[in-house]
Design an enzyme around this catalytic site. Sequence first.
Site, PDB file in Angstrom:
ATOM      1  N   ARG A  96      11.601  -5.479   5.359  1.00 10.04           N
ATOM      2  CA  ARG A  96      11.379  -4.045   5.074  1.00 10.04           C
ATOM      3  C   ARG A  96      12.268  -3.160   5.945  1.00 10.04           C
ATOM      4  NH1 ARG A  96       5.528  -1.675   5.436  1.00 10.04           N
ATOM      5  NH2 ARG A  96       5.584  -2.789   7.405  1.00 10.04           N
ATOM      6  N   ARG A 124     -10.022   0.366   8.672  1.00 12.59           N
ATOM      7  CA  ARG A 124      -9.411  -0.923   8.980  1.00 12.59           C
ATOM      8  C   ARG A 124     -10.382  -1.857   9.679  1.00 12.59           C
ATOM      9  NH1 ARG A 124      -3.817   0.336   8.767  1.00 12.59           N
ATOM     10  NH2 ARG A 124      -2.505  -1.452   9.182  1.00 12.59           N
ATOM     11  N   ARG A 180      11.053  -1.148  11.448  1.00 15.67           N
ATOM     12  CA  ARG A 180       9.927  -0.841  12.334  1.00 15.67           C
ATOM     13  C   ARG A 180       9.828  -1.889  13.440  1.00 15.67           C
ATOM     14  NH1 ARG A 180       4.870   0.361   8.301  1.00 15.67           N
ATOM     15  NH2 ARG A 180       3.822  -0.953   9.826  1.00 15.67           N
ATOM     16  N   ARG A 205      -0.414  -8.670  13.697  1.00 21.75           N
ATOM     17  CA  ARG A 205      -1.000  -7.830  12.629  1.00 21.75           C
ATOM     18  C   ARG A 205      -1.780  -8.683  11.633  1.00 21.75           C
ATOM     19  NH1 ARG A 205       4.208  -5.096  10.639  1.00 21.75           N
ATOM     20  NH2 ARG A 205       2.929  -4.097   9.055  1.00 21.75           N
ATOM     21  N   LYS A 214       0.830  -1.215   0.000  1.00 25.07           N
ATOM     22  CA  LYS A 214       0.000   0.000   0.000  1.00 25.07           C
ATOM     23  C   LYS A 214       0.864   1.264   0.000  1.00 25.07           C
ATOM     24  CE  LYS A 214      -2.032  -1.359   3.830  1.00 25.07           C
ATOM     25  NZ  LYS A 214      -1.404  -2.684   4.033  1.00 25.07           N
TER      26      LYS A 214
END
Length: 214
Positions: A126, A87, A160, A171, A13
Amino acid sequence: MNILLFGPPGSGKGTQSALLVQGMGYKHISTGDLFRENMKNDTELGKEAKGYMNEGKLVPDSLTIAMVKDALSRLAGKSFILDGFPRNIPQAEALDGLLGHLNLNLDKAVFLEVPSDKIVARLSGRRLCKNCGAVYHIEHHMPMQKGVCESCGKGPIYQRDDDKDEAIQTRLKVYAESTAPLKDLYQSKGKLSVIDGDDEEAVVYKRIKSQLEA
Ligand code: AP5
């Protein structure tokens, strides 16, 4: 055209939003980025959001909706991409109310489909620029000069806290329980576009662009 971009964590996203901003001039509203900005600046909102985010849980709706209301009211006529909001169903209902109040429309809900076995590798690899939020990946896209962001020339490049294993699992669970039902909701409103997000970034971008221009 105003769109929302949704999909599992790590479906791309943020990456696709950056391309859409660059290529089509959208204003990008990412609730994850807004929370991280507040955490960086040590605001009250950032302090409240931090615990939820680091564990991979949703920040309470009341805080999130107020933050989005503020962002939507600053658009000054620009088309927007909503990334990471809504969400869950209550947030989607709140969004309808906010848009009605501000006399704005949502034209499309673009869902990025990526197989779950690819998601964990995307998230655990990431890295981001602490200064500007540019997104990298240890396997296929890191800055040429170690630690120096290619977008802003600064850094540092970091991982992160919620991209560590335990938070990733939380998540994914939260996504399946709360966010996945939005697919049916936007299908029933006739706004859903499903995009195959399991391809190179540029290929996925072309698919989204052609859907938006259709
Ligand atoms: P948020 O920041 O929104 O996290 P997310 O939805 O989990 O999404 P991500 O940012 O992890 O992934 P992405 O889909 O943007 O993927 P990306 O492009 O970076 O939210 C974080 C937290 O904030 C939440 O857990 C929650 O606590 C809170 N929050 C946010 N919104 C909220 C809300 N509405 N309500 C309550 N709480 C909220 O890509 C991932 C990686 O894959 C990158 O390394 C990238 O390089 C790579 N990649 C991207 N595209 C490709 C491709 N096509 N091929 C190969 N690799 C790719």
